[in-house]
Design an enzyme around this catalytic site. Sequence first.
Site, PDB file in Angstrom:
ATOM      1  N   HIS A 100       0.818  -1.211   0.000  1.00  0.00           N
ATOM      2  CA  HIS A 100       0.000   0.000   0.000  1.00  0.00           C
ATOM      3  C   HIS A 100       0.853   1.262   0.000  1.00  0.00           C
ATOM      4  CE1 HIS A 100      -3.888   1.938   0.512  1.00  0.00           C
ATOM      5  NE2 HIS A 100      -3.370   2.706   1.450  1.00  0.00           N
ATOM      6  N   HIS A 136     -10.363   3.066  -1.079  1.00  0.00           N
ATOM      7  CA  HIS A 136     -10.581   2.633   0.304  1.00  0.00           C
ATOM      8  C   HIS A 136     -11.405   1.353   0.263  1.00  0.00           C
ATOM      9  CE1 HIS A 136     -10.281   4.419   4.559  1.00  0.00           C
ATOM     10  NE2 HIS A 136      -9.092   4.384   4.004  1.00  0.00           N
ATOM     11  N   ASN A 137     -10.885   0.377  -0.491  1.00  0.00           N
ATOM     12  CA  ASN A 137     -11.641  -0.825  -0.813  1.00  0.00           C
ATOM     13  C   ASN A 137     -11.776  -1.785   0.360  1.00  0.00           C
ATOM     14  OD1 ASN A 137     -11.607   0.269  -3.399  1.00  0.00           O
ATOM     15  ND2 ASN A 137      -9.855  -0.956  -4.046  1.00  0.00           N
ATOM     16  N   GLN A 155      -7.920   9.599  12.094  1.00  0.00           N
ATOM     17  CA  GLN A 155      -8.221  10.541  11.018  1.00  0.00           C
ATOM     18  C   GLN A 155      -8.035  12.001  11.443  1.00  0.00           C
ATOM     19  OE1 GLN A 155      -9.620   9.324   7.601  1.00  0.00           O
ATOM     20  NE2 GLN A 155      -8.086   8.070   8.612  1.00  0.00           N
ATOM     21  N   GLY A 214      -2.448   9.599  -8.797  1.00  0.00           N
ATOM     22  CA  GLY A 214      -3.106   8.298  -8.869  1.00  0.00           C
ATOM     23  C   GLY A 214      -2.831   7.424  -7.669  1.00  0.00           C
TER      24      GLY A 214
END
Length: 732
Positions: A44, A90-91, A314, A532
């Site tokens: 990632h 954010h799969n 977050q 991207g």
Amino acid sequence: MQNIENTIKELKLTKDEYQNILKILGRKPNMLELQIFSSMWSEHCSYKSSKKYLNGFPVSAPWVIQGPGENAGVIDIGGGMAAVFKMESHNHPSFIEPYQGAATGVGGILRDIFTMGARPVANLNSLRFGNISKNDKNGKYQRYLVRGVVEGIGDYGNCMGVPTIGGETFFDDCYNGNILVNAFTLGVCKSDEIFYGKAEGAGNLVIYVGSKTGRDGLGGAVMASDSFTEENKSLRPTVQVGDPFTEKLLLEACLELFKKDYIIGIQDMGAAGLTSSSFEMAGRSGSGMKMYLDKVPAREEGMKPFEFMLSESQERMLICAKKGFEEKVLKIFKDWDLDAEVIGEVTDSGNMELYWHNEKVADIPIGPIAQEAPVLDRPIKKPEYLQNIKNISVNLKDLNIDEVFDKLISSNEVVDKSWIYKQYDSMVQTNTIKGPGKLDSSVIRVKENGVALSMSSDCNPRYCYIDPFNGAAAAVMESGRNVAMSGATPKAITDCLNYGNPENPEIMWQFAKGCEGIKEACKALNTPVVSGNVSLYNETNGVGIFPTPAIVMVGVNHEATKTIPNCFQENGNSIYLVGDTKSDFGGSLLLKELFNKVEGVLPIIDYQKELALWNLTIEANKNNLIKSAKDVNVGGIAIDLYKMAVVGNKGIKAKSSFGKKIDIFSESFSRALFEVCDDNKFEKLANKFGIKYEKIGIIEGDKFILDDIKRDLSKLQDIYFNSFNDLIEKDI
């Protein structure tokens, strides 16, 4: 040695990677250092499987201000203004916990934009779900996922006051075990007021701002770098929890800060949290950094150094402030009721030195963790399935055209998704010219310079399954064509490359071909890649998704008042079909809906014809020759005429001249439908561009008539506007 083998396995590191860590450090790492390497070298964060194929993307043009490598890409849009945009995935989090996964996906991409100094002005999303139509356990679960994801996207974007102005939603069995949630944000700023994610200048201070750090999201980057199994599907602790109200405060505080000359750089804390943000900021300038982790604001008791470094809580930022201005920076954030603390300083050591209550707990060279990150040359192999699907295995000659039409117009892929987009505020900020439900691209105005920005998210996974190279190229063309159909000139793309397990040579072949297709299309169409994201390991129990390289094209129209509608406008106007139609049914909607087949070959790609179509549309619009335009894609002219009629509330009478009646459902590329108000001038212009055209009908009455298909417009509107709503609310 046995213990270390188990440890590196749990951290998803290989033995070779561990040996490289020993070489870099010149000693054995402690557990904190090992966890940092694990996160930074995860798929990632490091792109270790994909980096080889990303090299060579076209990334520059006269209008490109910033290409890949920063938080987002930037293009010049005229009048001293710039557009800043990016798309990210954010799969995995969204499959595990749909509401928070989708919400924090939106939050993360928003921070990537405003950390560059831009105010976010538009959101899009590209969503892929499994089969929602069945009443079995999976069908109900997929509908639950749709509802959770949509609520998460809507709540976060709405609370932030950023309009969600469009996107795409796709359904297929291949996503049953791994949905895709790709979020896009575009912001605008002055072209000479862009901020970058760097930390430099020994003695400058490192400041933490935003929410306090908790344990949520621990291991998120590593989790996103692995496939799903029955055992790890419920990893809820690795999904972050979002707070859009805090993010709104953070946005406004950052934009206030950017008006001052107090800082060197700023970076969002995204995947791998404080680890990635600090290493990236220092790494971009070759600096070192000291951080005192006990000074990081905490919202939980007893947190340890590794939790502070790897938490993905977050709404947090890391700032490199000019020495002497730290109190001014702290005051801005505290005035907005946000946590803000000096937690470190920039050094010239080239190392990341971490302290815990004055004890040094980690000392890692910053350069090598990026420069010596693994770049894998994984085996590739052309998938065997491609040999078995070259030819269309069903007979299309004897199909009943009426029955085909009725089947396709009620497809979940075709019908209006108002249940989704009505949960999004698309008009906040009052700049939306063309929002969701209006077909093709979405458009906003930029008040500062009077231009319109058009954007479209596209990818047909069926095309990419039967031909990974040309399917990816077609996604670039389709997104560009949609932008051109609004009257804008396509300028640049951002991508989100969603694929299966890279350890499978056939998947890596798909990925390699997809990248080659994007490179070819972007070069031919002069639309560089400016930002991207890559998302791999999208599979469950060994079953991967279709290749899904989602593309968002952004275009500029210098006359915002001349945005072209994509549905019929006025009775009496002519309908023209522009472009060549052949019997192209490879990967088509017809094959999927009637036969549950994904097979055949793709239509021929001709970039010159594609560019001619774009230029014809833009020129015809400037000369006031057209009232509406829509590209022809999924389902052929029959489905696109249907959409233009029902959305525009206008009846039509049209007749095709194809050799085969079934070709009204053909999906040949580089075609469009135009509503023309001056036939002679339009035809002269089409001749100038050397592109084939044909007048096929007229706008009139209250019926939809295409060849032998005759339907009441009101009945078609009921199908189009209500089918999806009825289905998705079935379990509520």
